[in-house]
Design a protein around this motif. Sequence first.
Motif, PDB file in Angstrom:
ATOM      1  N   ASP A 191      -7.449  -4.624   9.301  1.00  0.00           N
ATOM      2  CA  ASP A 191      -8.713  -4.320   8.635  1.00  0.00           C
ATOM      3  C   ASP A 191      -8.872  -2.833   8.324  1.00  0.00           C
ATOM      4  N   LYS A 205      -3.050  -8.698   5.397  1.00  0.00           N
ATOM      5  CA  LYS A 205      -4.161  -7.999   4.739  1.00  0.00           C
ATOM      6  C   LYS A 205      -3.743  -6.753   3.967  1.00  0.00           C
ATOM      7  N   ARG A 206      -2.706  -6.066   4.375  1.00  0.00           N
ATOM      8  CA  ARG A 206      -2.300  -4.830   3.709  1.00  0.00           C
ATOM      9  C   ARG A 206      -1.109  -5.038   2.774  1.00  0.00           C
ATOM     10  N   VAL A 211      -1.737  -7.067   9.677  1.00  0.00           N
ATOM     11  CA  VAL A 211      -1.357  -5.979   8.770  1.00  0.00           C
ATOM     12  C   VAL A 211      -0.529  -6.525   7.614  1.00  0.00           C
ATOM     13  N   ASN A 265       1.449   8.258   7.709  1.00  0.00           N
ATOM     14  CA  ASN A 265       0.792   7.091   7.115  1.00  0.00           C
ATOM     15  C   ASN A 265       1.597   6.536   5.940  1.00  0.00           C
ATOM     16  N   LEU A 274      -0.783   3.560   5.171  1.00  0.00           N
ATOM     17  CA  LEU A 274      -1.631   2.885   6.151  1.00  0.00           C
ATOM     18  C   LEU A 274      -2.350   3.994   6.899  1.00  0.00           C
ATOM     19  N   TYR A 275      -3.606   3.813   7.180  1.00  0.00           N
ATOM     20  CA  TYR A 275      -4.413   4.895   7.755  1.00  0.00           C
ATOM     21  C   TYR A 275      -4.484   4.789   9.273  1.00  0.00           C
ATOM     22  N   ASP A 304      -8.404   0.346   6.431  1.00  0.00           N
ATOM     23  CA  ASP A 304      -7.987   0.767   5.104  1.00  0.00           C
ATOM     24  C   ASP A 304      -8.398   2.201   4.773  1.00  0.00           C
ATOM     25  N   SER A 305      -8.827   2.931   5.805  1.00  0.00           N
ATOM     26  CA  SER A 305      -9.213   4.335   5.615  1.00  0.00           C
ATOM     27  C   SER A 305      -9.302   4.995   6.990  1.00  0.00           C
ATOM     28  N   ALA A 350       3.893   2.815   5.781  1.00  0.00           N
ATOM     29  CA  ALA A 350       3.600   1.886   4.682  1.00  0.00           C
ATOM     30  C   ALA A 350       4.835   1.599   3.843  1.00  0.00           C
ATOM     31  N   PRO A 370       0.836  -1.210   0.000  1.00  0.00           N
ATOM     32  CA  PRO A 370       0.000   0.000   0.000  1.00  0.00           C
ATOM     33  C   PRO A 370       0.866   1.254   0.000  1.00  0.00           C
TER      34      PRO A 370
END
Length: 183
Positions: free
Chosen positions: A155, A136-137, A133, A14, A5-6, A157-158, A18, A2
């Motif tokens: 989980d 999933k990311r 993380v 962020n 990361l939020y 993502d925003s 990432a 990504p």
Amino acid sequence: MPDRLYFTDSDEANALIASDPMALVIGFALDQQVSVQKAFSGPLALRERLGSLDADAIASADLEPLFRTPPAIHRFPGSMAKRVHDLAVHIQDQYDGDAARIWTEAADSSALRANIAALPGFGEMKVKALGAVLAKRFGVEAAAGLVPRHPTLGDVDSAQALADYQTAKRAHKAEWSKAGTRA
């Protein structure tokens, strides 16, 4: 991978967590008794104060004054400066300063669990959270076996997903308290 990361209110922080594996593991090390936003803003603050997030630079620096400079990087600047120092020493000694090797060299979930659990200050909850993380990311296959059934930072993502995650976590902790157990 990504582009961010939020986990904080700072787009720069962020993006850093990432893109820089050392920043990510430092954020997880700091994720204790402070908000997620504060913990994961820490790597950016440290980089600004030290000039680098290189494991060798961190391992050879006196971090406590950097952690204590207002605004403090963490609620417990002395103990967290030591933890981040110890983390950098471990990454320097075990992975030649390359934090990504924690997961890129893990053959399977068991090896990754062992690698993460060996990091200073990383207990079972952080193993699962970082594993989630990574799975999933970042799409790290070896991390899939570490993902717990309950929601985690993996989980998120925003910014809205972070707010939802934190609300659910507070509610869950309240339930644990009512049941007489501790989170």
